[in-house]
Design a protein around this motif. Structure first.
Motif, short mmCIF file in Angstrom:
data_model
loop_
_atom_site.label_atom_id
_atom_site.label_comp_id
_atom_site.label_asym_id
_atom_site.label_seq_id
_atom_site.Cartn_x
_atom_site.Cartn_y
_atom_site.Cartn_z
N PRO A 17 0.95 -1.22 -0.08
CA PRO A 17 -0.24 0.00 -0.08
C PRO A 17 0.85 1.20 0.11
O PRO A 17 2.13 1.42 0.33
CB PRO A 17 -0.90 -0.15 1.34
N SER A 20 1.21 5.78 4.50
CA SER A 20 0.31 6.85 5.00
C SER A 20 1.10 7.77 6.01
O SER A 20 0.51 8.62 6.49
CB SER A 20 -0.73 6.04 6.09
N ARG A 25 -3.84 9.39 4.78
CA ARG A 25 -5.00 8.31 4.10
C ARG A 25 -6.00 8.76 3.44
O ARG A 25 -6.88 8.22 2.46
CB ARG A 25 -5.46 7.41 5.58
N ALA A 30 -8.58 5.89 -4.17
CA ALA A 30 -9.09 4.89 -3.35
C ALA A 30 -8.98 3.51 -3.66
O ALA A 30 -10.45 3.06 -4.19
CB ALA A 30 -10.56 5.30 -2.61
N ARG A 34 -5.55 0.85 -0.23
CA ARG A 34 -4.26 1.87 -0.78
C ARG A 34 -3.55 0.96 -1.54
O ARG A 34 -2.22 1.62 -1.77
CB ARG A 34 -3.85 2.76 0.11
N ARG A 75 -9.19 2.75 3.39
CA ARG A 75 -8.38 3.61 3.51
C ARG A 75 -7.66 3.46 4.99
O ARG A 75 -6.53 3.69 4.96
CB ARG A 75 -8.80 5.07 3.26
#
Length: 344
Positions: A17, A20, A25, A30, A34, A75
């Motif tokens: 992903p 973050s 986030r 989306a 992620r 998310r």
């Protein structure tokens, strides 16, 4: 990743992903959790795919928007799953394969489209984590999985049986997929289970017909009285080592936990019970799964989408762990062959 490496192989490094700690986030596209898009990684071990289709519903529409609602809620998912002691997106390549665009005005054509698209994705060696959409889509997905694995065990979480014959003369609706699947011989009728069933029926014959098809039923009251661990143990024994497909209608949860769905029924499971049962199935041979009937128009503060995103996360974790285990088995087998050849 080099051209010689494929996701899931011992030498491959999956792309995970978005970080973050660098990108908040709430920023960026989306995708599920992620994760990268399929076109960004080329091939994947687990393909998360949406089917924005709800023309098969019998009451409240809106599940066509479910997949993207689940993606938005996802998310908040993080890369380590402590409940399964696994980092699923490091164990295997998981990617968002986008949506299958199905004709909203022709159910038969939509079913064919979903089946063909699933055939293509499964043909790459990936497992599918499908985000619905209404439950009609389970039939073409099961058809596709059965082409690869033969008749599969089915674990169906739902408030409703979904083994009715027709609605208004229509054979393909969200209430009929599993009767059609039994009729078509794509399910292993020795390993079929409903979980979460509750609420009024059209008549006692509904239960009689369902039993004749081979289904066992664990009601939501059974889950409450017996507990998630005992239920999971019962399901594991019924499934054995058969290839397993899990289909989850989010209305298996009580409306307090999943108000955003088309046909809510009082007295359902909690989201905690659902997640704990799924975690208890981690040793099963899960070949693909779906989460359907999320209708965000009726969802208060994304409660339903959050529950659905965590449900998909647990299922994805199970599949990723299995991919990693199979990769390790392949690696160990290769090492054993090499040692044997060296000893000659």
């Amino acid at each position: 990743m080099s051209s010689s490496e494929t996701p899931g192989s011992p030498s491959a490094t999956p792309r995970g992903p978005v970080d973050s700690s660098r990108i908040p986030r709430y920023a960026g596209p989306a995708t599920f959790a992620r994760l990268p898009r399929l076109d960004e990684v080329g091939t994947t071990d687990v393909a998360v795919v949406g089917v924005p289709f709800d023309s098969g519903v019998s009451y409240r529409p809106g599940a066509r928007f479910g997949g993207n609602a689940i993606r938005e809620a996802s998310r908040l998912l993080r890369p380590y799953n402590p409940a399964q002691d696994a980092s699923p997106f490091a164990l295997a390549q998981v990617a968002d394969a986008g949506d299958i665009a199905a004709n909203p005005f022709n159910i038969n054509e939509a079913v064919e489209t979903v089946e063909a698209a699933a055939d293509e994705l499964l043909g790459t060696g990936a497992r599918l984590m499908t985000l619905g959409g209404d439950h009609t889509i389970a039939l073409p997905l099961l058809r596709s999985v059965a082409k690869k694995h033969g008749p599969v065990a089915l674990l169906h979480f739902d408030a409703h049986l979904d083994t009715w014959d027709t609605y208004f003369g229509a054979e393909y609706t969200h209430g009929t997929p599993f009767r059609r699947a039994v009729e078509e011989g794509i399910l292993d009728t020795s390993a079929l289970s409903h979980v979460g069933i509750r609420g009024p029926l059209y008549g006692k014959q509904d239960l009689t017909d369902d039993e004749k098809m081979g289904f066992g039923i664990v009601t939501s009251a059974d889950v409450y009285r017996r507990g998630a661990d005992e239920v999971a143990d019962q399901l594991r024994q019924r499934i054995g080592d058969r290839p397993l497909y899990i289909s989850i209608d989010i209305d298996c949860l009580d409306p307090a936990h999943a108000p955003g769905t088309g046909t809510p029924e009082a007295g359902g499971m909690t989201s905690r019970e659902l997640l704990e049962i799924l975690r208890g199935l981690a040793s099963c041979n899960l070949v693909s799964a779906d989460v359907v009937e999320v209708a965000p128009a009726y969802d208060h503060a994304e409660i339903t989408a959050v529950a659905a995103s965590h449900t998909a996360y647990e299922l994805t974790t199970i599949m990723s762990r299995q991919v990693a285990a199979e990769g390790s088995a392949i690696k160990h087998s290769a090492e054993a062959r090499g040692a044997a050849e060296g000893a000659r």
